[in-house]
Scaffold this motif. Sequence first.
Motif, PDB file in Angstrom:
ATOM      1  N   THR A 166      51.977  20.085 -13.722  1.00  0.00           N
ATOM      2  CA  THR A 166      51.322  21.444 -13.163  1.00  0.00           C
ATOM      3  C   THR A 166      52.099  22.398 -13.197  1.00  0.00           C
ATOM      4  O   THR A 166      52.782  23.055 -12.732  1.00  0.00           O
ATOM      5  CB  THR A 166      50.929  21.297 -11.638  1.00  0.00           C
ATOM      6  OG1 THR A 166      51.724  21.292 -11.284  1.00  0.00           O
ATOM      7  CG2 THR A 166      49.986  20.358 -11.721  1.00  0.00           C
ATOM      8  N   VAL A 167      53.474  22.110 -13.648  1.00  0.00           N
ATOM      9  CA  VAL A 167      55.088  22.736 -13.031  1.00  0.00           C
ATOM     10  C   VAL A 167      55.098  24.857 -14.170  1.00  0.00           C
ATOM     11  O   VAL A 167      55.262  25.591 -13.344  1.00  0.00           O
ATOM     12  CB  VAL A 167      56.302  22.470 -14.573  1.00  0.00           C
ATOM     13  CG1 VAL A 167      57.164  23.690 -14.444  1.00  0.00           C
ATOM     14  CG2 VAL A 167      57.012  20.924 -14.078  1.00  0.00           C
ATOM     15  N   ASP A 168      53.942  24.420 -15.008  1.00  0.00           N
ATOM     16  CA  ASP A 168      53.211  26.131 -15.385  1.00  0.00           C
ATOM     17  C   ASP A 168      52.551  26.837 -14.498  1.00  0.00           C
ATOM     18  O   ASP A 168      53.225  28.543 -14.421  1.00  0.00           O
ATOM     19  CB  ASP A 168      52.974  26.145 -16.971  1.00  0.00           C
ATOM     20  CG  ASP A 168      54.575  25.560 -18.081  1.00  0.00           C
ATOM     21  OD1 ASP A 168      54.998  25.933 -17.773  1.00  0.00           O
ATOM     22  OD2 ASP A 168      53.486  25.559 -19.044  1.00  0.00           O
ATOM     23  N   ILE A 169      51.568  26.313 -14.055  1.00  0.00           N
ATOM     24  CA  ILE A 169      50.711  26.728 -12.957  1.00  0.00           C
ATOM     25  C   ILE A 169      51.528  27.785 -11.228  1.00  0.00           C
ATOM     26  O   ILE A 169      51.162  27.979 -11.288  1.00  0.00           O
ATOM     27  CB  ILE A 169      49.935  25.906 -12.641  1.00  0.00           C
ATOM     28  CG1 ILE A 169      49.055  25.689 -13.798  1.00  0.00           C
ATOM     29  CG2 ILE A 169      48.905  26.557 -11.493  1.00  0.00           C
ATOM     30  CD1 ILE A 169      47.739  24.061 -13.657  1.00  0.00           C
ATOM     31  N   VAL A 170      52.623  26.191 -11.374  1.00  0.00           N
ATOM     32  CA  VAL A 170      53.334  26.503  -9.636  1.00  0.00           C
ATOM     33  C   VAL A 170      54.719  27.592 -10.383  1.00  0.00           C
ATOM     34  O   VAL A 170      54.741  28.636  -9.291  1.00  0.00           O
ATOM     35  CB  VAL A 170      53.972  25.051  -9.575  1.00  0.00           C
ATOM     36  CG1 VAL A 170      54.427  25.990  -8.601  1.00  0.00           C
ATOM     37  CG2 VAL A 170      52.819  24.570  -8.656  1.00  0.00           C
ATOM     38  N   ALA A 171      54.203  27.655 -11.289  1.00  0.00           N
ATOM     39  CA  ALA A 171      55.692  28.624 -11.991  1.00  0.00           C
ATOM     40  C   ALA A 171      54.873  29.708 -11.687  1.00  0.00           C
ATOM     41  O   ALA A 171      55.758  31.312 -12.499  1.00  0.00           O
ATOM     42  CB  ALA A 171      56.529  28.828 -12.925  1.00  0.00           C
ATOM     43  N   GLY A 172      53.412  29.858 -11.420  1.00  0.00           N
ATOM     44  CA  GLY A 172      52.883  31.703 -12.369  1.00  0.00           C
ATOM     45  C   GLY A 172      52.820  31.837 -14.302  1.00  0.00           C
ATOM     46  O   GLY A 172      52.521  32.776 -14.156  1.00  0.00           O
TER      47      GLY A 172
END
Length: 288
Positions: free
Chosen positions: A42-48
């Motif tokens: 979920t890296v990109d989701i958390v990073a927006g």
Amino acid sequence: MMTSGEIKTYLKRLGITDIQPPTLSYLFELHKAHVQSIPWQTVDIVAGRPASIDIREAVQLMLTGRSGYCFHLNGAFSELLRSLGYEVSWHRAGVQPLGQEPRINSFHLGLTVRLNHDQQEEQRWIVDVGLGDMPYEPLPLQAGGYEQGPFQYKVAASRVDPNGWRLEHDPFASFVGVDYAQETVDCLEEFVPKHEFYSRSSESPWIQLFLVRQRHATGSNELRGCIWNRREGNHMEKIELRTKGQWLEVLGDVFQEHLVNYSKLERDDLWKRVWELHEEWKRGKVRE
């Protein structure tokens, strides 16, 4: 379909050098290599910075050292398999979290592959590289129990779709199981609003949860914020990563997640955000 160059680049990332005709043994090799080499995250989701689930864009993620979650991983893998000559079908599916009821809500993209096994009758296989810590190998679409390393899985009829099937996870796993609809879908339109919810809604379970998962032959790894959960055989261990250096090292060496799309400054900012969320989580645990 992917070009020959794209196929070779994808396979190289998986550590596979040869292109073979579609066989069961090659399907197993591809599946195992994928879940070991490309994590669920979920890296990109958390990073927006959520990535599109368009198939071409999902494939590009894999070709450029990036990753994603179920829609990206299963979408790209299905395209690779089709380009190699496999007959792949997409299915609506739903993951059942702990303490909740089974569902088929299109929040998961399921895959099946039809294959003639050793010149015998045609068989269907459950293929899923988009669940993070399950399964390690394809599973026959046939009711029964299956052992893969330390994990015990079960394939059964779905109670949600009378013609569908259910894949039950190991009793010690992070979720209960997955239900799949029998009917196939021909495009990803059904899943787009689900991806939008997962990646942008304030109510999404992933917006504030940095999560990376990886499966291997004898166990699994999960990085939940700053907690590294290791399972090797029947041994389970939790390790708190308290420095950015430790965190980046585990991300790269264990999960093969090198944050290639992030500058040094962006990696620093991501670490700060994850550490803040981790500290907030610990304060909540103390209050409990």
